[in-house]
Design a protein around this motif. Structure first.
Motif, mmCIF file in Angstrom:
data_model
loop_
_atom_site.group_PDB
_atom_site.id
_atom_site.type_symbol
_atom_site.label_atom_id
_atom_site.label_comp_id
_atom_site.label_asym_id
_atom_site.label_seq_id
_atom_site.Cartn_x
_atom_site.Cartn_y
_atom_site.Cartn_z
ATOM 1 N N SER B 330 25.156 26.760 46.151
ATOM 2 C CA SER B 330 26.042 27.448 45.211
ATOM 3 C C SER B 330 25.442 28.977 45.031
ATOM 4 O O SER B 330 26.072 29.975 44.700
ATOM 5 C CB SER B 330 26.621 26.811 44.103
ATOM 6 O OG SER B 330 25.378 26.366 43.551
ATOM 7 N N LEU B 331 24.147 29.114 45.300
ATOM 8 C CA LEU B 331 23.453 30.377 45.037
ATOM 9 C C LEU B 331 23.955 31.317 46.193
ATOM 10 O O LEU B 331 23.371 32.594 46.085
ATOM 11 C CB LEU B 331 21.860 30.002 44.790
ATOM 12 C CG LEU B 331 21.740 29.399 43.525
ATOM 13 C CD1 LEU B 331 19.986 29.365 43.314
ATOM 14 C CD2 LEU B 331 22.355 30.279 42.297
ATOM 15 N N LEU B 332 24.167 30.997 47.288
ATOM 16 C CA LEU B 332 24.270 31.698 48.493
ATOM 17 C C LEU B 332 24.959 33.072 48.342
ATOM 18 O O LEU B 332 24.452 34.176 48.761
ATOM 19 C CB LEU B 332 24.814 30.884 49.762
ATOM 20 C CG LEU B 332 24.257 29.971 50.707
ATOM 21 C CD1 LEU B 332 24.802 29.387 51.577
ATOM 22 C CD2 LEU B 332 22.868 30.669 50.995
ATOM 23 N N PRO B 333 26.208 33.088 47.601
ATOM 24 C CA PRO B 333 26.678 34.306 47.552
ATOM 25 C C PRO B 333 26.146 35.451 46.709
ATOM 26 O O PRO B 333 26.365 36.556 46.532
ATOM 27 C CB PRO B 333 28.363 34.101 47.046
ATOM 28 C CG PRO B 333 28.229 32.773 47.036
ATOM 29 C CD PRO B 333 26.834 32.130 46.920
ATOM 30 N N VAL B 334 24.882 35.119 45.749
ATOM 31 C CA VAL B 334 24.436 35.851 44.846
ATOM 32 C C VAL B 334 23.644 37.031 45.265
ATOM 33 O O VAL B 334 23.929 38.198 44.981
ATOM 34 C CB VAL B 334 23.311 34.951 43.893
ATOM 35 C CG1 VAL B 334 22.642 36.138 43.057
ATOM 36 C CG2 VAL B 334 23.846 33.924 43.151
ATOM 37 N N VAL B 414 34.036 39.981 44.522
ATOM 38 C CA VAL B 414 33.182 38.992 43.829
ATOM 39 C C VAL B 414 33.901 37.892 43.699
ATOM 40 O O VAL B 414 33.291 36.584 43.991
ATOM 41 C CB VAL B 414 32.682 39.742 42.650
ATOM 42 C CG1 VAL B 414 31.745 38.698 41.829
ATOM 43 C CG2 VAL B 414 31.794 40.931 42.938
ATOM 44 N N SER B 415 35.095 38.013 42.936
ATOM 45 C CA SER B 415 35.858 36.527 42.744
ATOM 46 C C SER B 415 36.010 35.898 43.974
ATOM 47 O O SER B 415 35.825 34.451 43.799
ATOM 48 C CB SER B 415 37.049 36.747 42.076
ATOM 49 O OG SER B 415 36.734 37.484 40.789
ATOM 50 N N PHE B 416 36.339 36.452 44.827
ATOM 51 C CA PHE B 416 36.667 35.783 46.142
ATOM 52 C C PHE B 416 35.524 34.855 46.790
ATOM 53 O O PHE B 416 35.425 33.916 47.156
ATOM 54 C CB PHE B 416 37.154 36.933 47.213
ATOM 55 C CG PHE B 416 37.315 36.362 48.564
ATOM 56 C CD1 PHE B 416 38.706 35.571 48.423
ATOM 57 C CD2 PHE B 416 36.899 36.563 49.843
ATOM 58 C CE1 PHE B 416 39.124 34.869 49.828
ATOM 59 C CE2 PHE B 416 36.984 35.863 50.738
ATOM 60 C CZ PHE B 416 37.937 35.182 50.893
ATOM 61 N N LEU B 417 34.303 35.783 46.636
ATOM 62 C CA LEU B 417 33.031 35.000 47.178
ATOM 63 C C LEU B 417 32.664 34.109 46.181
ATOM 64 O O LEU B 417 32.271 32.827 46.844
ATOM 65 C CB LEU B 417 31.768 36.219 46.963
ATOM 66 C CG LEU B 417 31.895 37.124 48.100
ATOM 67 C CD1 LEU B 417 30.752 38.334 47.819
ATOM 68 C CD2 LEU B 417 31.689 36.585 49.403
ATOM 69 N N VAL B 418 33.044 34.030 45.004
ATOM 70 C CA VAL B 418 32.819 32.790 43.942
ATOM 71 C C VAL B 418 33.624 31.766 44.572
ATOM 72 O O VAL B 418 32.904 30.529 44.706
ATOM 73 C CB VAL B 418 32.907 33.252 42.442
ATOM 74 C CG1 VAL B 418 32.852 32.213 41.682
ATOM 75 C CG2 VAL B 418 32.079 34.080 42.302
ATOM 76 N N HIS B 453 31.378 27.315 38.469
ATOM 77 C CA HIS B 453 32.118 28.356 38.088
ATOM 78 C C HIS B 453 31.780 28.972 37.002
ATOM 79 O O HIS B 453 31.883 30.305 36.931
ATOM 80 C CB HIS B 453 33.900 27.916 37.773
ATOM 81 C CG HIS B 453 34.714 27.579 39.039
ATOM 82 N ND1 HIS B 453 35.165 28.685 39.921
ATOM 83 C CD2 HIS B 453 34.825 26.686 39.923
ATOM 84 C CE1 HIS B 453 35.744 28.181 40.750
ATOM 85 N NE2 HIS B 453 35.490 26.938 40.907
ATOM 86 N N MET B 454 30.983 28.240 35.884
ATOM 87 C CA MET B 454 30.450 28.931 34.922
ATOM 88 C C MET B 454 29.421 29.738 35.312
ATOM 89 O O MET B 454 29.203 30.853 34.673
ATOM 90 C CB MET B 454 30.094 27.981 34.028
ATOM 91 C CG MET B 454 30.989 27.136 32.818
ATOM 92 S SD MET B 454 30.477 25.792 32.237
ATOM 93 C CE MET B 454 29.421 26.239 31.018
#
Ligand SMILES: Nc1ncnc2c1ncn2[C@@H]1O[C@H](COP(=O)(O)OP(=O)(O)OP(=O)(O)O)[C@@H](O)[C@H]1O
Ligand SMILES: [Mg+2]
Lengths: 163, 760
Positions: B330-334, B414-418, B453-454
């Protein structure tokens, strides 16, 4: 009714003496010697409403449209005007440095490279709707960018915040 | 030898080697170069290196466009030297028997030096002491060299360092300065925020319990417990949140109030020169809008940033504790988001500047046209005003649209990546749950998704932060621009001579508002204490400018102005101005009562004094007839009174101050002869026993003046008493004639210079 004296450009011949000094001969033989031209609209219309004054700055007459002069006369008066009005055209902005709200610009102009300070970035850089930009430096010298959209990309980026 | 000479040489900047060589080569044996001006503009109007040098006997000008590159001329052959100002450039013209020669062309940057050089040449030729003249040149050069030792900015006077350096802290430190007094409050609300944030971390965990244990095992008591617990948590969050928001709001308002007050106070100390260049609208929008903008930012940075960091750490800890593999996924898009927001902030910054500029243009229109609404209506140009406003509004809108494209696109990405991150977890996590339920339970997966999500909440916050940051930065820049601007110089601060007798002397004063035009040229005059001086001249000749300098509204003039023999620049500025009563050319009244408008010059005056001042100014009679008399509330800028009435109130204001020196810049508004008499009387009473300067358009006012000077194009061309000037039959005489011709109804002003020269 006009109280100003307008003289038909077709009726005159203009010779360039030295510097900005002109000699204007009218068709009826009257000669105005050692006179100088002044633009009444140096920014909005450089070729129209040219005031002719004598050495003491007294108004003699007005030429409404320089384009109606004969070629030689047009060239002569334009040369004189270009000497009087020094408005370098900026072709490229190489660098802008900012110090506490005043700016230092390094530019390439049609008259060579130069650098100058701009004291009030908000009031001294004016963008007109045509894309033309008028600039005044800290010493009240003027410059212009004929169309900022035609500057090199980097220059555009450098000034984009100030337009 | 040459080095020694060079060290002594006065120059405005180091000369390039080739120029130096040319210059020294053209020197004769034993000839010494006194000073040189580097001009940067060639005769053909292109930039380049040219120089003007002066020795004891000759001038030497170096310019590559000259046939030989050098032009020399004996000073003794020069009949007159003068700077001809053109547009953005000027030339030095020297007149010899053979004609006029242009020796150098230069931009406005060095025009003042060439002015000084021309003076030097003319004065030396007229027999003045060359050493003294050279001393003047030296002063000119050193004055130019006054730069701040720290940043190199030019100083207007001999300050030790420039103001900006004296008090220049980093942006963050400065912003922090405004926050500092509120740190305890901010910490308090931070604690509250941490509590609510911590509370938000619990529900997903409870969800896991609910899914994996309670529901699965049909535990009704457990269900009730967890639901109640959740209820409690939500109530806690809402309650604490409200307190926190209240505290923050109050603190923010306090910070912005302080800041606004400070900017306003600073705006009062700025010199007039600043206001000549900056529209009041743009100053207003800084005091109002930008401070607000900055407030929002301060709150955000002092609270949310810390909260978000905590949240992020907290979530990450829980996530790693639950399942480290999924956490890493889950950290990948950071990294992408971080990199993206850097690029984004670089591109968004110019937009905020542009937006600011457009917004401030709109404020300027407001500041301009609303007070001028009478003119707008009088010329039925309401529609044009609206159109102009709409055009500027549209311009702002367009710019906003362009900015919005970027500012909306980026968070969307950014949202999309999330979301994608979430999908990966659903996919992989779901796969794990199906294939090996012992490794990952449904409950853990569901709560993991919630945490993911948080977790991206803070990420998105930081992504958007650069947007807010750039916006705030623009506002901060504008605010600090005012806070950092050099205020009026007051070097004589604290020096208050015991009494001012009122001897005024102008000594060779020259001045220009802008380089292109000299407004005062070598003005000298003396007024003895108690005497009155009249200033006469065509409109635009420089009369009010003389007063502006005397009032110290501008201090970048050449020459000296002395009061009782003291340079006015050496006297405490406030004290100095308090000694002068000034009736301005355009009476400026404030949106207040008549009483307070008069008492403006002396707020602690007794009522009797104020009424007495009104009597002296011949204003009492009309005031007492107003229904509200002294309580009459005037509109903005004195709306509600006639021109003559406003004038008399501003005279009363000056009278009340009881100053040693009185300046009256008579308004040109024509008034009926009765009012004229009233004003005349008021003036005569007022100037009794005071040094006074009167700029009068009705020359009859000046008949009794002890001395009259006639100003023409910035120069004093005649001076003497009324009788002397009349017998001179010069310009003053002609002014008087015109005025008596027009039956005293017209003032000098209405005769413009050209018509005037046509009459004579
Ligand atoms: N703030 C300013 N910035 C630039 N130029 C200015 C400024 N104020 C005045 N001037 C110019 O300086 C010249 C002298 O102005 P000044 O106000 O001293 O004239 P005046 O003699 O008082 O005229 P009037 O009789 O109309 O009041 C004018 O040419 C004017 O255009
Ligand atoms: Mg005036």
């Amino acid at each position: 009714m006009n109280t100003r004296k307008y003289i038909d450009p077709a009726d005159m011949r203009i010779e360039l003496k030295t510097g900005i000094s002109l000699r204007i001969t009218l068709r009826d033989g009257q000669v105005y010697d050692d006179v100088e031209p002044r633009r009444m609209f140096p920014i909005s219309n450089a070729d129209m409403f040219i005031l002719i004054v004598d050495k003491e700055d007294n108004e003699l007459f007005i030429i409404k449209d320089l384009k109606q002069l004969d070629k030689e006369s047009y060239k002569n008066i334009s040369t004189a005007l270009d000497r009087y009005y020094l408005i370098p055209k900026i072709r490229e902005i190489k660098r802008i440095e900012e110090k506490f709200g005043s700016l230092k610009w390094w530019v390439k102009t049609d008259r060579g490279d130069y650098e100058f300070d701009i004291q009030h970035r908000h009031s001294d850089i004016k963008l007109l709707s045509s894309g033309r930009v008028l600039i005044r430096d800290a010493n009240d010298n003027r410059y212009e960018i004929p169309n900022y959209r035609k500057l090199p990309r980097k220059s555009q980026y450098l000034i984009s915040g100030d337009l | 030898m040459r080095n020694e000479v060079e060290a002594k040489l006065l120059v405005n900047k180091p000369l390039p080697e080739d120029i130096k060589k040319k210059l020294y080569e053209s020197l004769r044996d034993g000839e010494e170069l006194l000073f040189a001006i580097s001009a940067e503009l060639l005769m053909d109007g292109s930039y380049g290196n040219s120089t003007f040098g002066v020795t004891r006997s000759r001038i030497i000008s170096v310019d590559p466009t000259f046939p030989s590159g050098v032009l020399t001329l004996d000073i003794s052959r020069i009949k007159n030297a003068k700077v001809k100002r053109m547009y953005s450039n000027a030339v030095l013209c020297v007149e010899t028997d053979e004609g006029v020669i242009e020796t150098n062309r230069f931009t406005y940057s060095v025009t003042e030096l060439f002015d000084a050089a021309a003076n030097y040449i003319n004065n030396v030729n007229s027999g003045m002491d060359p050493e003294e003249q050279l001393e003047l040149i030296r002063e000119r050069f050193t004055k130019r060299k006054l730069t701040c030792p720290k940043c190199g900015r030019r100083l207007s006077r001999r300050n030790p360092v420039c103001l900006k350096c004296a008090d220049k802290k980093r942006f963050a430190t400065r912003v922090f300065g405004y926050v500092k007094p509120y740190i305890p409050v901010l910490i308090f609300s931070l604690v509250l925020s941490s509590a609510t944030t911590a509370a938000t971390l619990i529900p997903p965990y409870l969800t896991k319990e609910l899914v994996d244990n309670v529901i699965k095992n049909g535990d009704i008591a457990g269900l009730r417990k967890i639901v109640l617990l959740l209820l409690g948590i939500y109530a806690f969050q809402a309650g604490i949140g409200a307190v926190r928001n209240f505290t923050l709001r109050i603190t923010g308002e306090k910070i912005v109030t302080n800041l606004r007050n400070e900017v306003y106070a600073k705006a009062q100390t700025l010199p007039l020169k600043y206001y000549d260049k900056t529209s009041t609208g743009s100053v207003m929008s800084r005091i109002n809008g930008d401070t607000q903008n900055l407030q929002n930012f301060i709150i955000r940075i002092s609270q949310d940033v810390i909260i978000q960091v905590f949240t992020m750490i907290g979530i990450m800890a829980i996530m790693f504790a639950m399942n480290w593999k999924l956490s890493i996924l889950s950290l990948l898009p950071v990294p992408i988001v971080v990199y993206g927001s850097r690029v984004f902030s670089k591109h968004i910054r110019p937009f905020y500047r542009r937006l600011w500029k457009r917004r401030s243009r709109i404020s300027s229109i407001l500041a301009d046209t609303l007070p001028g609404i009478r003119v707008v209506k009088a010329f039925t140009s309401e529609d044009r005003a609206v159109q102009h406003f709409e055009k500027c509004g549209e311009d702002l809108l367009n710019e906003n649209i362009r900015a919005a494209k970027i500012t909306s696109a980026f968070p969307a990405v950014v949202s999309f990546l999330v979301m994608c991150g979430g999908l990966v977890i659903w996919g992989l996590g779901g796969y794990w749950v199906i294939n090996s339920p012992d490794r990952l339970t449904v409950g853990v997966l569901v709560s993991f998704i919630s945490y993911t999500h948080m977790f991206y909440g803070p990420i998105q916050f930081f992504a958007g932060l650069s947007d807010t940051f750039q916006n705030a930065l623009t506002s901060a820049e504008r605010i600090f621009e005012i806070l950092d601007a050099e205020p009026e110089t007051d070097l004589g601060k604290g020096y208050k001579p015991e009494s001012i007798k009122g001897r005024i002397e102008f000594r060779n004063v020259s001045f220009s508002y802008e380089s292109g035009k000299k407004v005062l040229d070598n003005v000298s005059f003396v007024i003895e204490p108690g005497q009155s001086l009249g200033i006469v001249g065509a409109t635009g000749s420089g009369k009010s400018t003389i007063v502006n300098l005397l009032m110290r509204f501008y201090d970048n003039y050449e020459g000296e102005i002395l009061i009782d023999g003291i340079d006015i620049k050496d006297i405490d500025l406030k004290y100095y101005r308090s000694q002068i009563g000034y009736v301005l050319q355009e009476p400026m009244l404030f949106n207040d009562t008549i009483y307070r408008n008069i008492a403006y010059s002396k707020p602690d005056a007794s009522v009797e004094e104020v009424i007495e001042a009104a009597v002296v100014a011949n204003a009492h009679n009309f005031i007492k007839r107003l229904p509200d008399a002294y309580d009459t509330f005037l509109g903005e800028r004195g709306v509600g009174l006639s021109g003559g009435e406003k004038q008399r109130i501003s005279i009363a204001r000056a009278v009340l101050k009881d100053p040693a020196i009185l300046i009256l810049d008579e308004a040109t508004a024509s008034v009926d002869s009765e009012t004229e008499n009233l004003i005349q009387q008021a003036i005569e009473r007022m100037i009794q026993g005071r040094t006074s300067i009167m700029i009068a358009h009705r020359l009859s006012t000046l008949k009794k003046a002890d001395k009259i000077i006639v100003v023409d194009d910035g120069k004093i061309i005649e001076s003497g008493t009324h009788e002397e000037l009349m017998s001179l039959e010069g310009k003053y005489y002609r002014f008087v004639q015109i005025q008596s011709l027009s039956d005293g109804m017209f003032t000098v002003r209405s005769v413009d210079k050209d018509e005037y020269s046509e009459i004579y």
